[in-house]
Design a protein around this motif. Structure first.
Motif, PDB file in Angstrom:
ATOM      1  N   PHE A  53      22.339  37.093  35.339  1.00 43.32           N
ATOM      2  CA  PHE A  53      22.359  38.107  34.277  1.00 43.32           C
ATOM      3  C   PHE A  53      23.269  39.263  34.658  1.00 43.32           C
ATOM      4  CE2 PHE A  53      20.851  41.549  31.605  1.00 43.32           C
ATOM      5  CZ  PHE A  53      20.651  40.906  30.392  1.00 43.32           C
ATOM      6  N   ARG A  54      23.200  39.709  35.923  1.00 47.42           N
ATOM      7  CA  ARG A  54      24.094  40.788  36.353  1.00 47.42           C
ATOM      8  C   ARG A  54      25.550  40.367  36.223  1.00 47.42           C
ATOM      9  NH1 ARG A  54      20.175  41.648  40.733  1.00 47.42           N
ATOM     10  NH2 ARG A  54      21.530  40.424  42.110  1.00 47.42           N
ATOM     11  N   ASN A  55      25.841  39.124  36.570  1.00 53.95           N
ATOM     12  CA  ASN A  55      27.218  38.638  36.451  1.00 53.95           C
ATOM     13  C   ASN A  55      27.661  38.606  34.995  1.00 53.95           C
ATOM     14  OD1 ASN A  55      29.599  37.424  37.813  1.00 53.95           O
ATOM     15  ND2 ASN A  55      29.089  35.671  36.521  1.00 53.95           N
ATOM     16  N   ALA A  64      29.923  47.647  45.153  1.00 53.40           N
ATOM     17  CA  ALA A  64      30.580  46.598  44.377  1.00 53.40           C
ATOM     18  C   ALA A  64      29.548  45.879  43.523  1.00 53.40           C
ATOM     19  CB  ALA A  64      31.265  45.600  45.311  1.00 53.40           C
ATOM     20  N   SER A  65      29.988  45.452  42.353  1.00 56.59           N
ATOM     21  CA  SER A  65      29.126  44.635  41.511  1.00 56.59           C
ATOM     22  C   SER A  65      28.922  43.265  42.156  1.00 56.59           C
ATOM     23  CB  SER A  65      29.749  44.446  40.135  1.00 56.59           C
ATOM     24  OG  SER A  65      29.037  43.482  39.377  1.00 56.59           O
ATOM     25  N   THR A  66      27.724  42.738  41.996  1.00 49.21           N
ATOM     26  CA  THR A  66      27.523  41.333  42.357  1.00 49.21           C
ATOM     27  C   THR A  66      28.309  40.469  41.381  1.00 49.21           C
ATOM     28  OG1 THR A  66      25.537  41.197  40.988  1.00 49.21           O
ATOM     29  CG2 THR A  66      25.236  41.841  43.276  1.00 49.21           C
ATOM     30  N   PHE A  67      28.745  39.281  41.839  1.00 47.59           N
ATOM     31  CA  PHE A  67      29.577  38.463  40.955  1.00 47.59           C
ATOM     32  C   PHE A  67      29.596  37.006  41.403  1.00 47.59           C
ATOM     33  CE2 PHE A  67      32.562  40.211  44.146  1.00 47.59           C
ATOM     34  CZ  PHE A  67      33.170  39.038  44.622  1.00 47.59           C
ATOM     35  N   LYS A  68      30.089  36.174  40.479  1.00 41.43           N
ATOM     36  CA  LYS A  68      30.394  34.767  40.743  1.00 41.43           C
ATOM     37  C   LYS A  68      31.686  34.472  39.994  1.00 41.43           C
ATOM     38  CE  LYS A  68      28.659  30.070  39.895  1.00 41.43           C
ATOM     39  NZ  LYS A  68      27.531  29.282  39.307  1.00 41.43           N
ATOM     40  N   ILE A  69      32.758  34.142  40.757  1.00 46.45           N
ATOM     41  CA  ILE A  69      34.067  33.969  40.140  1.00 46.45           C
ATOM     42  C   ILE A  69      34.749  32.722  40.705  1.00 46.45           C
ATOM     43  CG2 ILE A  69      36.341  35.026  39.779  1.00 46.45           C
ATOM     44  CD1 ILE A  69      35.092  37.728  39.955  1.00 46.45           C
ATOM     45  N   LYS A  70      35.370  31.969  39.811  1.00 42.58           N
ATOM     46  CA  LYS A  70      36.107  30.784  40.238  1.00 42.58           C
ATOM     47  C   LYS A  70      37.354  31.185  41.017  1.00 42.58           C
ATOM     48  CE  LYS A  70      34.675  27.801  36.418  1.00 42.58           C
ATOM     49  NZ  LYS A  70      35.131  26.992  35.249  1.00 42.58           N
ATOM     50  N   ILE A  71      37.740  30.313  41.939  1.00 40.38           N
ATOM     51  CA  ILE A  71      38.939  30.561  42.751  1.00 40.38           C
ATOM     52  C   ILE A  71      40.162  30.040  42.002  1.00 40.38           C
ATOM     53  CG2 ILE A  71      40.085  30.040  44.941  1.00 40.38           C
ATOM     54  CD1 ILE A  71      37.274  29.637  46.132  1.00 40.38           C
ATOM     55  N   ASN A  72      41.186  30.868  41.917  1.00 41.82           N
ATOM     56  CA  ASN A  72      42.421  30.463  41.228  1.00 41.82           C
ATOM     57  C   ASN A  72      43.194  29.438  42.062  1.00 41.82           C
ATOM     58  OD1 ASN A  72      41.942  32.199  39.074  1.00 41.82           O
ATOM     59  ND2 ASN A  72      42.954  33.916  40.118  1.00 41.82           N
TER      60      ASN A  72
END
Length: 694
Positions: free
Chosen positions: A540-542, A686-694
């Motif tokens: 949810f945070r993400n 920093a915001s918590t996150f989940k991001i795909k690697i380019n």
């Protein structure tokens, strides 16, 4: 003939003439319409239909008759044309002085509108002309349609859209045919509990319609009145046109004196008036005096500054007296004369108990909030939102202008409860949330269970509740929308964290709908959920982070570092309020030297055997405790997560990895309660996150 008999006959003739004259003075009112006019669903329509209740309001100088016919259409080719009914013939024979016409609801039937829509306006004109042929001096009013609620079986299959088309036509028909216009929609639109079968007002609903007609015919709107947002000690928004507004009896002249200037407004046929004044810079105190022929209202100690609406659920409502270091802050509040507070307190908390009958009644009547403007001091600040207080205090110190804070927040409330009904009804997804919401999986089980507890003593199947879609907008926000504001701060989401995908639809619609109501795109700053041991919260945070890319003129304050693993209400509210203030100072007030946020991820790339993460607001990246970086993980192509050692280099985060790991995404702080420790030089997390690697 004797003198006695002559005198007697003269007396009798005089009495008869006076009696006939008295009868002739009666004003005949014909109420023409369908089942809503007739009083369908009432135990005794002869006593409780709106025409019957109108008779009581108007008194003996009027004769009101009910010519309602259930199922009648305005369309002459409709399935049950009103012009072919006995009620119509009786209305013409009545030879009315006033005719109030409410037709069109049954024309939304698929047998009618799809086939004959082009004939609606000319058929209405024909009906109006036919009544005028009987009495050329008759005064005719036509009515905007009373509501058809979403529970109607044909609502989505056509009624909603056809109803809207008819509703748009009615003011045009009134203007083209030189009739009056009475609004039967507004009094009932926010009161669906008064429409038990979704179309017919009950006795209380009919009373609202009778009052609406009475006010239009008599011009009696209860004299001079101001909205709740106008009161001594208030703050008016600087650098925007200032508008005083309210209601008064129709035709009354209202004199408004403010800051050495004077305006005169005239209350319209609907009782509404407004008086514009030029925009002003910050300053005050000023005094406003509003005068009508029978009443004067004086508003002292008015400041001109910036007004912020502070809304959401319990973490926004969380009072200063319950926060950390509250004693010191409440003492400091004694010196905050340039901060003013409008705390719209709830009449009953949504805690785990059943409400009494009086509370249930007031909730149904949209009387859930109360409160007026007050100076900020230790007494008023202690019960005010801690987050909003710290936000306002920071702004006032930095800007040195008056700050007005309006708190409208409800513990446990859903995002949907803050959205207006029209937006919900006309959205392809959100409209489905209006159906039987207390049994709907659109809403958290906890939300529904708590509502059931609060409403345990109610026997009304349509009993209202602050968690219900649209309720908090109708009871709390709608009364504010004509009052200019600088922007909104928002802390909510806990009651929507069960369905992230739905919240990604609901929250942007909330922001868009409020901006539409106010008429301009004010800034909207929201708090990302804190840390708490609830499994859905990392995702949810993400999602809240990603919404920054969708919602224009918005900002997000991170709070994951000040959470509590077991308490949804962390007590350390000062950083949250001040982080919201940083967003406003940087973006609203163009104080670019103030860093608005902690590090926000911009780009993640592979470089040989390491991953490089770039951030916005990354000056002097460091850890908040001087220890090595914590909280970074890699996600591989099999969906497996691995904790990784990471380090800071040139204000970027570097994560070395082996070829066997096959990373596809980076996660940071990906735990319900996290101790991740990346901050920038200002100490902002920093915001918590989940991001795909380019």
């Amino acid at each position: 003939m004797s003198l006695y008999r002559s005198v007697f006959y003269l007396f009798l003739l005089a009495f008869t003439a006076v009696n006939v004259s008295a009868q002739q003075k009666e004003i005949k009112v014909a109420c023409i319409g369908n089942s809503v006019t007739y009083g369908a669903g009432h135990k005794n329509p002869q006593l409780s239909s709106y025409p019957s209740q109108l008779q009581k309001l108007l008194g003996e100088k009027y004769e009101v008759r009910n010519f309602g016919r259930s199922g009648a259409t305005l369309l002459r080719k409709g399935h049950n044309p009103y012009n072919k009914t006995a009620a119509f013939e009786e209305a013409l024979a009545f030879d009315p002085d006033i005719a109030v016409m409410h037709l069109g609801l049954n024309d939304t039937d698929p047998r009618n509108w799809p086939n004959y829509r082009d004939e609606f306006a000319p058929d209405y004109a024909w009906l109006i002309d036919t009544i005028r042929q009987v009495n050329p001096s008759v005064k005719i009013y036509i009515c905007r349609l009373s509501p058809i609620s979403n529970g109607h079986p044909r609502f989505l299959s056509g009624t909603r859209d056809w109803y809207g088309q008819i509703q748009e036509l009615i003011p045009q028909i009134a203007e083209a045919n030189n009739t009056g216009l009475i609004d039967f929609n507004t009094p009932l639109y926010s009161r669906p509990e008064l429409l038990p079968d979704n179309i017919h007002p009950n006795e209380a609903g009919a009373a609202l319609l009778a009052k609406q007609v009475y006010q239009q015919l008599s011009g009696d709107f209860g004299g001079l009145q101001l909205p709740v947002v106008f009161a001594p000690h208030m703050v008016l928004q600087r650098n925007k046109p200032i508008k005083f507004y309210g209601t008064a009896n129709a035709g009354e002249k209202i004199s408004i004196s403010f800051n050495g200037k004077q305006q005169v407004a005239v209350a319209g046929d609907n009782g509404q008036w407004n008086a514009p004044f030029p925009a002003m810079p910050a300053g005050g105190p000023f005094k406003a005096v509003i005068t009508s022929p029978g009443k004067t209202i004086a508003l002292d100690d008015i400041l001109i500054g910036d007004v912020w609406l502070c809304s959401g659920q319990s973490n926004m409502a969380f009072p200063l007296q319950a926060a950390e270091n509250s004693k010191i802050e409440m003492e400091a509040a004694q010196k905050s004369n340039r901060i003013r507070l409008l705390n719209r307190k709830v009449i009953a908390e949504t805690d785990n108990k059943a409400w009494d009958p009086l509370t249930l009644q007031k909730v149904n009547e949209l009387e859930y909030f109360s409160g007026t403007w007050e100076r900020c001091d230790s007494g008023t600040a202690k019960n005010f939102s801690a987050v909003a207080y710290y936000f306002g205090k920071k702004l006032q110190q930095q800007l040195n202008v008056p700050i007005g804070l309006i708190q409208v927040a409800v513990g446990g409330s859903t995002t949907e409860s803050w959205i207006d009904r029209y937006t919900m009804e006309h959205h392809p997804v959100l409209v489905n949330e209006l159906y039987n919401w207390r049994k709907s999986d659109f809403f958290q089980p906890w939300v529904r269970e708590r509502a059931d507890t609060n409403l345990k003593n109610s026997t009304d199947p349509k009993q209202r509740h602050p968690y219900e879609p649209c309720y908090n907008y109708e009871a709390g926000i709608k009364p504010l929308v004509n009052f200019p504001i600088e922007g909104v701060i928002w802390y909510q989401g806990e009651s929507n964290a069960h369905n992230i995908e739905l919240h990604e639809i609901v929250f942007p619609e909330l922001v868009k709908s409020w901006r539409k109501q106010w008429g301009y795109e004010f800034p909207f700053y929201y708090v990302q959920l804190s840390s708490l041991n609830r499994p859905s919260w990392p995702s949810f945070r993400n999602s809240q982070l990603q919404l920054l890319k969708i919602i224009p003129n918005a900002g997000m304050a991170v709070s994951s570092d000040v959470g509590d693993p077991t308490d949804v209400h962390p007590r350390n509210k000062k950083p949250v309020g001040e982080r919201l203030a940083r967003l406003a100072l940087h973006f609203n007030y163009q104080q670019k030297s103030i860093v608005p946020s902690g590090p926000l991820p911009l780009n993640i790339v592979k470089q040989n055997s390491r991953i490089v993460i770039s951030f916005q607001y990354a000056q002097m990246l460091k850890t908040n405790d001087g220890e090595t970086l914590r909280g970074f993980r890699l996600l591989n192509d099999k969906g497996q997560q691995t904790d990784m050692n990471a380090f800071i280099q040139n204000n970027k985060v570097i994560i070395p990895f082996g070829k066997e790991q096959r990373p596809v995404a980076v996660l940071y702080g990906w735990e319900p309660f996290t101790n991740a420790n990346l901050v920038n030089g200002e100490g902002l997390p920093a915001s918590t996150f989940k991001i795909k690697i380019n």
